[in-house]
Motif scaffolding. Structure first.
Motif, PDB file in Angstrom:
ATOM      1  N   TYR A 140       9.946  -0.536   4.313  1.00 40.48           N
ATOM      2  CA  TYR A 140       9.624   0.833   3.879  1.00 40.48           C
ATOM      3  C   TYR A 140      10.495   1.212   2.698  1.00 40.48           C
ATOM      4  N   GLN A 141       9.871   1.656   1.637  1.00 38.36           N
ATOM      5  CA  GLN A 141      10.653   2.037   0.457  1.00 38.36           C
ATOM      6  C   GLN A 141      11.605   3.192   0.771  1.00 38.36           C
ATOM      7  N   THR A 142      11.185   4.085   1.645  1.00 41.93           N
ATOM      8  CA  THR A 142      12.063   5.231   1.950  1.00 41.93           C
ATOM      9  C   THR A 142      13.372   4.785   2.602  1.00 41.93           C
ATOM     10  N   VAL A 148       9.569  -2.550  -8.974  1.00 44.30           N
ATOM     11  CA  VAL A 148      10.307  -3.622  -9.641  1.00 44.30           C
ATOM     12  C   VAL A 148      11.462  -4.119  -8.765  1.00 44.30           C
ATOM     13  N   VAL A 149      12.249  -3.181  -8.269  1.00 42.81           N
ATOM     14  CA  VAL A 149      13.412  -3.586  -7.469  1.00 42.81           C
ATOM     15  C   VAL A 149      12.941  -4.334  -6.212  1.00 42.81           C
ATOM     16  N   ASP A 150      11.878  -3.832  -5.633  1.00 40.37           N
ATOM     17  CA  ASP A 150      11.367  -4.476  -4.414  1.00 40.37           C
ATOM     18  C   ASP A 150      10.833  -5.881  -4.704  1.00 40.37           C
ATOM     19  N   ASP A 151      10.019  -5.994  -5.746  1.00 44.52           N
ATOM     20  CA  ASP A 151       9.461  -7.317  -6.045  1.00 44.52           C
ATOM     21  C   ASP A 151      10.598  -8.308  -6.320  1.00 44.52           C
ATOM     22  N   TRP A 152      11.625  -7.809  -6.940  1.00 43.94           N
ATOM     23  CA  TRP A 152      12.784  -8.652  -7.243  1.00 43.94           C
ATOM     24  C   TRP A 152      13.526  -9.025  -5.968  1.00 43.94           C
ATOM     25  N   ASP A 153      13.917  -7.986  -5.205  1.00 46.96           N
ATOM     26  CA  ASP A 153      14.687  -8.237  -3.983  1.00 46.96           C
ATOM     27  C   ASP A 153      13.917  -9.100  -2.991  1.00 46.96           C
ATOM     28  N   MET A 154      12.634  -8.884  -2.940  1.00 48.74           N
ATOM     29  CA  MET A 154      11.837  -9.595  -1.938  1.00 48.74           C
ATOM     30  C   MET A 154      11.385 -10.959  -2.448  1.00 48.74           C
ATOM     31  N   GLY A 155      11.842 -11.315  -3.635  1.00 48.83           N
ATOM     32  CA  GLY A 155      11.568 -12.649  -4.162  1.00 48.83           C
ATOM     33  C   GLY A 155      10.089 -12.922  -4.362  1.00 48.83           C
ATOM     34  N   ILE A 156       9.345 -11.877  -4.748  1.00 49.98           N
ATOM     35  CA  ILE A 156       7.888 -12.023  -4.888  1.00 49.98           C
ATOM     36  C   ILE A 156       7.584 -12.922  -6.087  1.00 49.98           C
ATOM     37  N   LEU A 166       4.666  -7.491   3.752  1.00 46.97           N
ATOM     38  CA  LEU A 166       4.043  -6.163   3.747  1.00 46.97           C
ATOM     39  C   LEU A 166       5.094  -5.116   3.404  1.00 46.97           C
ATOM     40  N   ARG A 167       4.794  -4.337   2.403  1.00 48.02           N
ATOM     41  CA  ARG A 167       5.738  -3.300   1.950  1.00 48.02           C
ATOM     42  C   ARG A 167       5.008  -1.972   1.893  1.00 48.02           C
ATOM     43  N   ILE A 168       5.554  -1.001   2.555  1.00 51.74           N
ATOM     44  CA  ILE A 168       4.923   0.321   2.577  1.00 51.74           C
ATOM     45  C   ILE A 168       5.567   1.178   1.485  1.00 51.74           C
ATOM     46  N   GLU A 169       4.788   1.573   0.503  1.00 48.41           N
ATOM     47  CA  GLU A 169       5.315   2.332  -0.640  1.00 48.41           C
ATOM     48  C   GLU A 169       5.178   3.826  -0.359  1.00 48.41           C
ATOM     49  N   ASP A 170       6.155   4.294   0.422  1.00 51.82           N
ATOM     50  CA  ASP A 170       6.071   5.654   0.964  1.00 51.82           C
ATOM     51  C   ASP A 170       7.025   6.628   0.290  1.00 51.82           C
ATOM     52  N   THR A 171       7.369   6.343  -0.976  1.00 51.83           N
ATOM     53  CA  THR A 171       8.334   7.244  -1.629  1.00 51.83           C
ATOM     54  C   THR A 171       7.718   8.579  -2.016  1.00 51.83           C
ATOM     55  N   ASP A 172       6.410   8.649  -2.100  1.00 52.97           N
ATOM     56  CA  ASP A 172       5.770   9.935  -2.379  1.00 52.97           C
ATOM     57  C   ASP A 172       5.717  10.712  -1.055  1.00 52.97           C
ATOM     58  N   LEU A 173       6.801  11.460  -0.814  1.00 50.99           N
ATOM     59  CA  LEU A 173       6.970  12.067   0.506  1.00 50.99           C
ATOM     60  C   LEU A 173       5.891  13.105   0.802  1.00 50.99           C
ATOM     61  N   PRO A 211       0.807  -1.223   0.000  1.00 50.97           N
ATOM     62  CA  PRO A 211       0.000   0.000   0.000  1.00 50.97           C
ATOM     63  C   PRO A 211       0.845   1.280   0.000  1.00 50.97           C
ATOM     64  N   SER A 212       0.302   2.307  -0.618  1.00 52.84           N
ATOM     65  CA  SER A 212       0.884   3.651  -0.499  1.00 52.84           C
ATOM     66  C   SER A 212       0.182   4.316   0.678  1.00 52.84           C
ATOM     67  N   PRO A 213       0.937   4.765   1.672  1.00 56.26           N
ATOM     68  CA  PRO A 213       0.284   5.284   2.884  1.00 56.26           C
ATOM     69  C   PRO A 213      -0.197   6.721   2.714  1.00 56.26           C
ATOM     70  N   THR A 214      -1.248   6.869   1.939  1.00 56.12           N
ATOM     71  CA  THR A 214      -1.773   8.219   1.702  1.00 56.12           C
ATOM     72  C   THR A 214      -3.154   8.387   2.316  1.00 56.12           C
ATOM     73  N   GLY A 215      -3.646   7.378   3.001  1.00 54.06           N
ATOM     74  CA  GLY A 215      -4.962   7.473   3.650  1.00 54.06           C
ATOM     75  C   GLY A 215      -5.179   6.210   4.457  1.00 54.06           C
ATOM     76  N   PHE A 216      -6.414   5.979   4.840  1.00 57.66           N
ATOM     77  CA  PHE A 216      -6.707   4.774   5.616  1.00 57.66           C
ATOM     78  C   PHE A 216      -6.665   3.526   4.730  1.00 57.66           C
ATOM     79  N   LEU A 217      -6.775   2.369   5.345  1.00 55.02           N
ATOM     80  CA  LEU A 217      -6.904   1.124   4.577  1.00 55.02           C
ATOM     81  C   LEU A 217      -8.362   1.038   4.148  1.00 55.02           C
TER      82      LEU A 217
END
Ligand code: GLU
Length: 503
Positions: free
Chosen positions: A89-91, A204-212, A54-61, A24-30
């Motif tokens: 956390y992506q950040t 992409v890098v995350d899915d790769w590194d995390m072996g998804i 669980l990966r938090i896609e928080d690069t949109d600061l 999820p991108s943490p820009t609001g509630f679930l």
């Protein structure tokens, strides 16, 4: 940060242990849609004894907030969707993204592009004027850039060198085979001029590194998938299986929004839904197992093998969720139901101020009120649960057992028939003498009505108003059995006294 997991290189993912993620991108509630995606990814991993990340896609600061991260974690915990790994956390992974970008620049799968925003706007305008689809024309690809002057004062972006020919093809778990021609895709910016990596690249890098091995996500990302597959290929990474789950629409067929009531998962908690019911409901929303509607988590996990996912949008059906919630409420032991209703009753007491209590804790306030009323909450819940679709409704109904009735004299007078008073006073006199069960009360009601020569409603209506302050309750013999006899007698006498003094 270094690679948390050794990234698989090339080849097929078949036979590898399943690893799914929710990102999820943490820009609001679930919200409900995100929760369903998380549920499917979680259940798919569980079904295969795999791992759920669980990966938090928080690069949109600008748009990400710590409160939203917490709201997502709370929502997942409430639903019982515990990750096996993460949250990552992506950040915290910028060094890793930088490292991969440098590697791609070195091996020629990415290149610097100095085209300024103004220049790109002009290019797009030109393409549109010529009736062509606007796209980057590859002017800074190394083979085209010879002799091109790097503009002074422009920091370059980094672009991925997308393949020119061929197609990107994948067999979507939900949508079936999808093919996109590379001619449709242009060279994606993977790092901005300030060096920050872009969204698709981090994924992409995350899915790769995390072996998804299986990417289950909303179909708003389906356009990103061919780009992501191309970058994965360029990295020599294995390509995950993708499943794009369609949107959830509101009851009215429109995109689900606040207008449709609760869209945050935690709002369902506040509204008195049980997490198991919400999980059951979401599981069924966009996936089916024959005609099964009511199934627990274990059954869902056992059945959820990635097949039978619906390719068309689902329609949220509040009525059905409420029905399902009622089924779950009925299944709960009365003690547990009471424990869940208790704080909600306490909150209502604080709001109405009926019980003056120094103890600010909702549970304690409710406990004190129940004790003062001589009422067993499990027994009350046992009786009421059939007619409550939510814990909030249950608490609303339960209030009639803990508050003094506000008797509407006019309404009461209207319901009193000749003989009502005698029957009510006789009931007050004898209630509890021969037991205080629903059966004993039914027998006593029958007797006093016969003695006074009245029909049941001439007793039933006034006694409800006198004892509970309302004309509607479950079966009167049963509700009365939940209040101490002396309380019932006192309320009848007081109410009738007041009525005669008013008259
Ligand atoms: N962060 C994306 C979102 O919240 C999901 C990305 C993905 O699942 O690949 O919509």
């Amino acid at each position: 940060m270094t690679n948390p997991i050794s990234a698989p290189q090339g080849g097929s993912l078949a036979g590898r242990p399943v690893r799914t993620r929710f990102a999820p991108s943490p820009t609001g509630f679930l919200h409900i849609g995100g929760a369903r995606t998380a549920l499917y990814a979680w259940a798919y991993a569980r079904h295969h004894q795999g791992t759920f990340v669980l990966r938090i896609e928080d690069t949109d600061l600008q748009r990400s907030t710590p409160e939203a991260v917490q709201a997502i974690l709370d929502g997942m915990a409430w639903l019982g969707l515990d990750p096996d790994e993460g949250p990552f956390y992506q950040t915290k992974r910028f060094d890793r993204y930088r490292e991969v970008i440098d590697r791609m620049l070195a091996d020629g799968t990415a290149y610097h592009c100095w085209a300024s925003p103004a220049e790109l706007d002009a290019l797009r305008a030109e393409q549109r004027a010529a009736g062509a689809k606007p796209r980057y024309d590859g002017r800074w690809r190394p083979e085209n850039a010879a002799g091109r002057e790097k503009p002074a004062g422009v920091a370059p972006v980094v672009r991925f060198r997308n393949p020119d020919d061929g197609v990107v093809e994948w067999d979507d778990m939900v949508k079936g085979p999808i093919r996109i021609a590379n001619a449709e895709l242009d060279d994606l910016v993977i790092a901005r001029a300030d060096g920050s990596p872009t969204y698709n690249f981090c994924v992409v890098v995350d899915d790769w590194d995390m072996g998804i091995t299986h990417v289950i996500r909303g179909d708003d990302h389906v356009n990103n998938t061919p780009r992501q597959i191309n970058i994965l290929r360029a990295l020599g990474a294995q390509i995950p299986v993708y499943g794009h789950v369609p949107m959830i629409h509101g009851d009215d067929g429109q995109k689900l929004s606040k207008r449709h009531g609760a869209v945050s998962v935690m709002q369902y908690d506040a509204d008195g839904f049980l997490p198991d019911a919400v999980v059951n409901y979401l599981a069924r929303l966009g996936w089916s197992h024959g005609d099964d509607e009511l199934f627990d988590r274990d059954a869902f996990v056992a059945w959820f093998d990635g097949s039978h996912l619906s390719a068309s949008p689902s329609q949220f059906d509040t009525k059905k969720l409420r029905w399902l919630n009622n089924q779950y409420l009925r299944q709960l032991p009365d003690d547990e139901l009471a424990a869940r209703a208790l704080p909600r009753i306490g909150r209502r007491l604080a709001d109405t101020g009926t019980l003056v209590d120094d103890d600010p804790v909702d549970e304690n306030r409710a406990r004190a009120a129940l004790e003062a009323a001589g009422v067993s909450l499990p027994a009350v819940c046992g009786l009421l649960k059939e007619r409550a679709e939510t814990l909030e409704e249950l608490a609303d109904l339960a209030m009639m057992f803990v508050t003094e009735p506000a008797v509407d004299a006019a309404e009461l007078a209207a319901k009193m028939k000749p003989g009502s008073r005698e029957a009510l006073l006789a009931f007050a006199e004898r209630v509890g003498a021969a037991g205080h069960s629903a059966e004993a009360n039914a027998a006593l009601i029958k007797a006093v009505c016969e003695e006074a020569g009245i029909k049941m409603p001439a007793f039933g209506m006034p006694i409800r108003l006198l004892v509970f302050g309302r004309a509607q309750t479950p079966a009167v013999d049963a509700v009365l059995a939940l209040l101490p006899p002396e309380r019932i007698a006192a309320r009848i006498r007081q109410g009738l006294d007041r009525l005669s003094s008013d008259a």
